[in-house]
Design a protein around this motif. Structure first.
Motif, PDB file in Angstrom:
ATOM      1  N   ALA A 166     -86.490   7.927 -50.203  1.00 50.00           N
ATOM      2  CA  ALA A 166     -86.774   7.005 -51.277  1.00 50.00           C
ATOM      3  C   ALA A 166     -86.181   5.636 -51.222  1.00 50.00           C
ATOM      4  CB  ALA A 166     -86.166   7.387 -52.711  1.00 50.00           C
ATOM      5  N   ALA A 167     -86.961   4.672 -51.977  1.00 50.73           N
ATOM      6  CA  ALA A 167     -86.624   3.254 -51.701  1.00 50.73           C
ATOM      7  C   ALA A 167     -86.653   2.519 -52.983  1.00 50.73           C
ATOM      8  CB  ALA A 167     -87.333   2.499 -50.685  1.00 50.73           C
ATOM      9  N   GLY A 168     -86.076   1.405 -53.121  1.00 50.70           N
ATOM     10  CA  GLY A 168     -86.234   0.607 -54.317  1.00 50.70           C
ATOM     11  C   GLY A 168     -85.898  -0.866 -54.264  1.00 50.70           C
ATOM     12  N   TYR A 169     -85.577  -1.630 -55.077  1.00 47.25           N
ATOM     13  CA  TYR A 169     -84.961  -2.960 -54.854  1.00 47.25           C
ATOM     14  C   TYR A 169     -84.170  -3.386 -55.695  1.00 47.25           C
ATOM     15  CZ  TYR A 169     -88.875  -4.548 -58.047  1.00 47.25           C
ATOM     16  OH  TYR A 169     -89.473  -4.909 -59.366  1.00 47.25           O
ATOM     17  N   VAL A 170     -83.343  -4.466 -55.224  1.00 46.86           N
ATOM     18  CA  VAL A 170     -82.228  -4.976 -56.240  1.00 46.86           C
ATOM     19  C   VAL A 170     -82.237  -6.474 -55.938  1.00 46.86           C
ATOM     20  CG1 VAL A 170     -80.733  -2.775 -56.127  1.00 46.86           C
ATOM     21  CG2 VAL A 170     -80.657  -4.919 -54.467  1.00 46.86           C
ATOM     22  N   HIS A 171     -81.366  -7.434 -56.897  1.00 47.31           N
ATOM     23  CA  HIS A 171     -81.527  -8.526 -56.692  1.00 47.31           C
ATOM     24  C   HIS A 171     -80.223  -9.073 -55.768  1.00 47.31           C
ATOM     25  CE1 HIS A 171     -84.463  -9.831 -60.108  1.00 47.31           C
ATOM     26  NE2 HIS A 171     -83.969  -8.747 -60.649  1.00 47.31           N
ATOM     27  N   LEU A 172     -80.321  -9.666 -54.862  1.00 49.29           N
ATOM     28  CA  LEU A 172     -79.499 -10.047 -54.030  1.00 49.29           C
ATOM     29  C   LEU A 172     -78.596 -11.300 -54.532  1.00 49.29           C
ATOM     30  CD1 LEU A 172     -80.646  -9.886 -50.334  1.00 49.29           C
ATOM     31  CD2 LEU A 172     -79.430  -8.180 -51.726  1.00 49.29           C
ATOM     32  N   PHE A 173     -79.114 -12.046 -55.225  1.00 41.55           N
ATOM     33  CA  PHE A 173     -78.191 -13.145 -55.989  1.00 41.55           C
ATOM     34  C   PHE A 173     -78.382 -13.274 -57.369  1.00 41.55           C
ATOM     35  CE2 PHE A 173     -77.869 -14.520 -51.751  1.00 41.55           C
ATOM     36  CZ  PHE A 173     -79.078 -14.662 -50.809  1.00 41.55           C
ATOM     37  N   GLU A 174     -77.392 -13.712 -57.918  1.00 43.27           N
ATOM     38  CA  GLU A 174     -77.445 -14.135 -59.369  1.00 43.27           C
ATOM     39  C   GLU A 174     -77.757 -15.665 -59.189  1.00 43.27           C
ATOM     40  OE1 GLU A 174     -73.260 -14.013 -60.295  1.00 43.27           O
ATOM     41  OE2 GLU A 174     -73.138 -11.881 -60.873  1.00 43.27           O
ATOM     42  N   GLU A 175     -78.384 -16.018 -60.379  1.00 43.38           N
ATOM     43  CA  GLU A 175     -78.885 -17.481 -60.617  1.00 43.38           C
ATOM     44  C   GLU A 175     -77.898 -18.351 -60.027  1.00 43.38           C
ATOM     45  OE1 GLU A 175     -80.618 -20.190 -63.944  1.00 43.38           O
ATOM     46  OE2 GLU A 175     -81.683 -18.196 -63.507  1.00 43.38           O
ATOM     47  N   ALA A 176     -76.689 -18.147 -60.556  1.00 39.97           N
ATOM     48  CA  ALA A 176     -75.581 -19.311 -60.163  1.00 39.97           C
ATOM     49  C   ALA A 176     -75.417 -19.222 -58.545  1.00 39.97           C
ATOM     50  CB  ALA A 176     -74.196 -19.035 -60.775  1.00 39.97           C
ATOM     51  N   GLN A 177     -75.500 -17.978 -57.961  1.00 40.75           N
ATOM     52  CA  GLN A 177     -75.431 -18.221 -56.573  1.00 40.75           C
ATOM     53  C   GLN A 177     -76.667 -18.929 -55.890  1.00 40.75           C
ATOM     54  OE1 GLN A 177     -75.232 -13.742 -56.406  1.00 40.75           O
ATOM     55  NE2 GLN A 177     -73.085 -13.975 -55.334  1.00 40.75           N
ATOM     56  N   ALA A 178     -77.778 -18.410 -56.272  1.00 45.19           N
ATOM     57  CA  ALA A 178     -79.107 -19.157 -55.787  1.00 45.19           C
ATOM     58  C   ALA A 178     -78.914 -20.954 -56.114  1.00 45.19           C
ATOM     59  CB  ALA A 178     -80.269 -18.682 -56.428  1.00 45.19           C
ATOM     60  N   LYS A 179     -78.351 -21.126 -57.035  1.00 44.25           N
ATOM     61  CA  LYS A 179     -78.331 -22.581 -57.148  1.00 44.25           C
ATOM     62  C   LYS A 179     -77.308 -23.197 -56.384  1.00 44.25           C
ATOM     63  CE  LYS A 179     -79.698 -22.459 -61.980  1.00 44.25           C
ATOM     64  NZ  LYS A 179     -79.162 -22.915 -63.513  1.00 44.25           N
ATOM     65  N   ASN A 180     -76.123 -22.585 -55.953  1.00 44.29           N
ATOM     66  CA  ASN A 180     -75.167 -22.908 -55.060  1.00 44.29           C
ATOM     67  C   ASN A 180     -75.706 -23.146 -53.619  1.00 44.29           C
ATOM     68  OD1 ASN A 180     -72.142 -21.545 -53.792  1.00 44.29           O
ATOM     69  ND2 ASN A 180     -72.623 -23.705 -54.378  1.00 44.29           N
ATOM     70  N   LEU A 181     -76.512 -22.095 -53.296  1.00 44.38           N
ATOM     71  CA  LEU A 181     -77.321 -22.049 -51.837  1.00 44.38           C
ATOM     72  C   LEU A 181     -78.130 -23.197 -51.870  1.00 44.38           C
ATOM     73  CD1 LEU A 181     -78.115 -18.310 -51.250  1.00 44.38           C
ATOM     74  CD2 LEU A 181     -76.328 -19.965 -50.061  1.00 44.38           C
ATOM     75  N   LEU A 182     -79.045 -23.618 -53.138  1.00 46.79           N
ATOM     76  CA  LEU A 182     -79.813 -24.635 -52.861  1.00 46.79           C
ATOM     77  C   LEU A 182     -79.206 -25.976 -52.826  1.00 46.79           C
ATOM     78  CD1 LEU A 182     -82.800 -25.240 -53.418  1.00 46.79           C
ATOM     79  CD2 LEU A 182     -82.270 -25.513 -55.923  1.00 46.79           C
ATOM     80  N   ASP A 183     -77.921 -25.899 -53.450  1.00 41.61           N
ATOM     81  CA  ASP A 183     -77.508 -27.119 -53.143  1.00 41.61           C
ATOM     82  C   ASP A 183     -76.952 -27.769 -51.611  1.00 41.61           C
ATOM     83  OD1 ASP A 183     -77.138 -27.716 -55.834  1.00 41.61           O
ATOM     84  OD2 ASP A 183     -75.150 -26.897 -56.228  1.00 41.61           O
ATOM     85  N   HIS A 184     -76.994 -26.393 -50.894  1.00 40.76           N
ATOM     86  CA  HIS A 184     -76.581 -26.551 -49.390  1.00 40.76           C
ATOM     87  C   HIS A 184     -77.822 -26.365 -48.515  1.00 40.76           C
ATOM     88  CE1 HIS A 184     -72.361 -27.886 -50.360  1.00 40.76           C
ATOM     89  NE2 HIS A 184     -72.435 -26.953 -51.032  1.00 40.76           N
ATOM     90  N   VAL A 185     -78.892 -26.143 -49.029  1.00 38.59           N
ATOM     91  CA  VAL A 185     -79.887 -25.346 -48.103  1.00 38.59           C
ATOM     92  C   VAL A 185     -80.255 -26.327 -46.978  1.00 38.59           C
ATOM     93  CG1 VAL A 185     -81.853 -26.401 -49.616  1.00 38.59           C
ATOM     94  CG2 VAL A 185     -82.079 -24.430 -48.211  1.00 38.59           C
ATOM     95  N   ASN A 186     -80.113 -27.558 -47.060  1.00 40.64           N
ATOM     96  CA  ASN A 186     -80.598 -28.582 -46.051  1.00 40.64           C
ATOM     97  C   ASN A 186     -79.647 -29.145 -45.307  1.00 40.64           C
ATOM     98  OD1 ASN A 186     -83.484 -28.527 -46.365  1.00 40.64           O
ATOM     99  ND2 ASN A 186     -83.153 -29.951 -48.315  1.00 40.64           N
TER     100      ASN A 186
END
Length: 324
Positions: free
Chosen positions: A126-146
């Motif tokens: 069987a398979a499913g999916y989950v969220h790898l990031f919370e929104e705060a984590q995604a925002k933190n990555l976005l600050d350093h994406v480049n």
């Protein structure tokens, strides 16, 4: 997940063939991509998967081999949570800077599965999916994406699935690794925007002395620069993996956050109902234009507009009616 990080709060998971002893275990085997070829559904048992990654329940059945969910089988595995660890080694960048993520956001996390997952015994999958990031984590990555070299300092996601057997026994799968490379603004469709000159389109006269209205000039620019594609091309999730998107790809809180956070306009870049439009225009007007470029990139219309009716040039009209 390798593209257009502005929309990547959700990543599929759960499925590589493991070297651990399989009998009496539930194994996390493969990370399975959700693809348009599979009608954007999570499908097990196929040949397509990311590196190593599908859950298989190798525990023998307790009632002689029945796989009917209505039976009293005790060895059904009910997946409930994903335990996620984040590993990142912040090496000095090429310019000597030492950059770091906000460490308080990147401790071990536990996510609830998005929907119920039941894996039958005797090799059931069987398979499913989950969220790898919370929104705060995604925002933190976005600050350093480049500004972080994500190849030299990869962000490694370590996942295991936690659940229970039907008799209440808690079971944890093995851990598997998934490498994340956050990117930003790289999967916008070509032909999503057209360039409006500085000061806007103005009535003008062409080299033959014919008047060309502002509406006709804008129409010509739209027809020359816009592709009029569907909001989503390729892939199943807006801006992830192979998907390409345009201004009509939706309206989410995440898109609104991006368009408003990076907006350099005197007015809001967020258009209610069209958050993606604000994101696309913001990216083109802040990141994809050169420093000496003038004008403004505007979203293309969703479909080709009708050509405006042009008034005949007055001089040409009077000349055509003159006599000897």
């Amino acid at each position: 997940m390798r593209k257009f990080f502005i929309l990547t709060l959700m990543v599929v998971c759960l499925m590589m063939v493991s070297c651990v002893e399989r009998r009496n275990r539930v194994i996390l085997e493969k990370f399975v991509p959700i693809t348009a070829d599979d009608d954007c559904a999570i499908k097990v048992g196929g040949d397509t998967y990311y590196t190593e990654g599908q859950m298989t329940n190798y525990i023998p059945s307790s009632d002689g081999g029945s796989t009917d969910l209505t039976t009293s089988e005790a060895n059904y595995f009910y997946a409930d949570k994903a335990e996620i660890e984040y590993e990142w080694d912040p090496k000095p960048q090429a310019d000597g800077r030492k950059l770091s993520l906000d460490q308080k956001l990147w401790n071990k996390k536990t996510r609830k599965t998005v929907h119920a997952i039941v894996v039958t015994p005797d090799g059931g999958q069987a398979a499913g999916y989950v969220h790898l990031f919370e929104e705060a984590q995604a925002k933190n990555l976005l600050d350093h994406v480049n500004d972080i070299d994500w190849i030299a300092s990869p962000l490694v996601i370590k996942i295991r699935i936690i659940g229970k057997l039907a008799d209440g026994t808690t079971v944890k799968t093995n851990k598997m690794n998934f490498n994340i490379i956050p990117t930003f603004g790289t999967t916008i469709q070509m032909g999503s925007v057209y360039l409006v000159p500085e000061g806007g389109f103005q009535d003008a006269t062409d080299s033959n002395g014919k008047k060309v209205s502002a509406a006709k000039q804008e129409y010509d620019a739209i027809m020359a620069q816009c592709a009029f594609n569907d909001p989503l091309l390729g892939g199943c999730f807006y801006g992830q993996d192979s998907s390409m998107l345009n201004c009509y790809a939706g309206d989410t809180e995440w898109e609104r956050f991006i368009s408003e956070t990076y907006c350099q306009s005197e007015t809001s870049c967020y258009i209610p109902g069209y958050a993606a439009a604000g994101v696309v225009e913001m990216i083109f007007n802040t990141m994809k234009n050169s420093s000496d470029e003038t004008g403004y990139y505007a979203c293309c219309p969703g479909a080709a507009p009708e050509a405006p009716e042009e008034e005949e040039d007055n001089a040409a009209a009077s000349g055509s009616g003159s006599g000897e």
